[in-house]
Design an enzyme around this catalytic site. Structure first.
Site, PDB file in Angstrom:
ATOM      1  NE  ARG A 270       1.386   8.928  12.127  1.00  0.00           N
ATOM      2  CZ  ARG A 270       2.033   7.793  11.842  1.00  0.00           C
ATOM      3  NH1 ARG A 270       3.049   7.399  12.608  1.00  0.00           N
ATOM      4  NH2 ARG A 270       1.681   7.065  10.804  1.00  0.00           N
TER       5      ARG A 270
ATOM      6  CG  HIS B 168      -2.693   4.585   9.552  1.00  0.00           C
ATOM      7  ND1 HIS B 168      -2.365   5.746   8.864  1.00  0.00           N
ATOM      8  CD2 HIS B 168      -1.514   3.915   9.745  1.00  0.00           C
ATOM      9  CE1 HIS B 168      -1.054   5.771   8.660  1.00  0.00           C
ATOM     10  NE2 HIS B 168      -0.525   4.679   9.180  1.00  0.00           N
TER      11      HIS B 168
ATOM     12  CD  GLN C 115       0.154   1.074   6.304  1.00  0.00           C
ATOM     13  OE1 GLN C 115       0.949   1.847   6.799  1.00  0.00           O
ATOM     14  NE2 GLN C 115       0.531   0.154   5.418  1.00  0.00           N
TER      15      GLN C 115
ATOM     16  CG  ASP D 128      -0.952  -2.361  13.838  1.00  0.00           C
ATOM     17  OD1 ASP D 128       0.291  -2.223  13.792  1.00  0.00           O
ATOM     18  OD2 ASP D 128      -1.726  -1.419  14.084  1.00  0.00           O
TER      19      ASP D 128
ATOM     20  CB  CYS E 222       0.531  -0.836   8.958  1.00  0.00           C
ATOM     21  SG  CYS E 222       0.464  -0.799  10.768  1.00  0.00           S
TER      22      CYS E 222
ATOM     23  NE  ARG F  28       1.321   4.834   4.329  1.00  0.00           N
ATOM     24  CZ  ARG F  28       1.547   5.283   5.577  1.00  0.00           C
ATOM     25  NH1 ARG F  28       2.065   4.467   6.481  1.00  0.00           N
ATOM     26  NH2 ARG F  28       1.224   6.514   5.931  1.00  0.00           N
TER      27      ARG F  28
END
Ligand code: CP
Ligand code: NVA
Length: 315
Positions: free
Chosen positions: A116, A143, A146, A234, A273, A301
């Protein structure tokens, strides 16, 4: 960063990297979801009940995380393997050791690497020099892990996403880019309602157009949400964004609230998310209400990433 063209070499002999949805064929993405679904049901599609026995995942975090870190670590344990956590700043990366050298060294110890980071070029460099699979655990560009969980969640609740309508409301950020990629790969209509200043990456929009994906950009959330099967948002201020006040001001008309959700299909899902900011991008009534599937999304996830890990190492 966002929207920048990526120029790293593509090595045909390379391992099964999971770098971005636009770079993996639709059949493989479906296979990953099938692995994840089977594993969630306690069915082991390949390698028996401990398919990753003796395998180790290195997890490099240059940004904070709750879900990604825990779901990858637990996922490895459940598949029979182990995970090693590296905080970027506390490893030699924080003192200037190159990503390339880190990739070469970690490849001698571990079987798969997740990173990440901010700059998507770092992910590309890691993948170019690693001799083991590399997984994108979020960059400023995208991402993809996700999104695998999000598609799994939609399909668990509503059946195939093929032909359905998903609307993204808010910042055209890294998650928006991954939704754009997913719309093409999983064949659904994606509407994005974003202010002009925070529109999605032009690169992603151009890619969608080239692929003939049904991706529509507007500045009007009410128009976009009308008749949608799923509404997604988000945070307005992503990790690394330094213009929070401006974003909160410009994005205020893009809050997902009950009035906006009422324009979607009666049984529309709400997804996020996480982490969420109640009272900003979403109201408490929506995220904690009956249309919200955010906790299933967070749980998935784990299952989706077990599918990703299985595909990277055994696919
Ligand atoms: N959604 C997500 O990636 O959460 P974390 O930042 O907690 O990993
Ligand atoms: N867009 C958010 C996603 C967090 C999981 C961020 O990058 O901070």
């Amino acid at each position: 960063m966002r929207g920048r063209a990526l120029n790293w070499r593509i090595d045909m002999e390379r391992p099964n990297h999971f770098l971005d949805l636009d770079r993996i064929d639709a059949e493989s993405l479906r296979e990953i979801l099938d692995y994840g679904t089977a594993l969630k049901r306690g069915v082991f599609p390949v390698g028996g009940s401990t398919p990753l026995l003796g395998k180790t995942l290195a997890m490099i975090f240059e940004k904070p995380s709750t879900r990604t870190r825990v779901s990858f670590e637990v996922g490895m344990q459940q598949l029979g393997g182990t995970a090693v956590f590296l905080q970027g700043a506390e490893s030699q990366l924080g003192r200037g050791e190159t990503i390339a050298d880190t990739a070469r060294v970690l490849s001698r110890y571990v079987d798969v690497i997740m990173i990440r980071t901010d700059d998507p070029e770092k992910l590309e460099e890691l993948a170019a020099y690693a001799t083991v699979p590399v997984i994108n655990g979020l960059t400023d560009r995208s991402h993809p892990c996700q999104l695998m969980a999000d598609i799994l969640t939609f399909e668990e609740h509503r059946g195939p996403i093929d032909g359905r309508v998903v609307t993204w409301v808010g910042d055209g950020n890294n998650m928006a880019t991954s939704w754009i990629h997913a719309a093409s790969k999983f064949n659904f209509e994606l509407r994005l309602a974003c202010p002009g200043e925070f529109a999605p990456s032009e690169e992603a929009m151009a890619w969608a157009k080239e692929k003939g994906a049904r991706v529509i950009l507007t500045t009007d959330p009410a128009e976009a949400v009308a008749g949608s099967d799923c509404v997604v948002t988000d945070t307005w201020v992503s990790m690394g964004d330094s213009d929070g006040d401006l974003r909160r001001k410009r994005l205020a008309p893009y809050q997902v609230n009950e009035a906006l959700m009422a324009r979607a299909q009666k049984d529309a899902l709400f997804m996020h998310c996480l982490p969420a900011h109640r009272g900003e991008e979403v109201t408490e009534a929506v995220i904690d209400g009956p249309c919200s599937v955010v906790w299933d999304e967070a749980e998935n996830r784990l299952h989706a990433q077990k599918g990703v890990l299985t595909w990277c190492l055994m696919g």
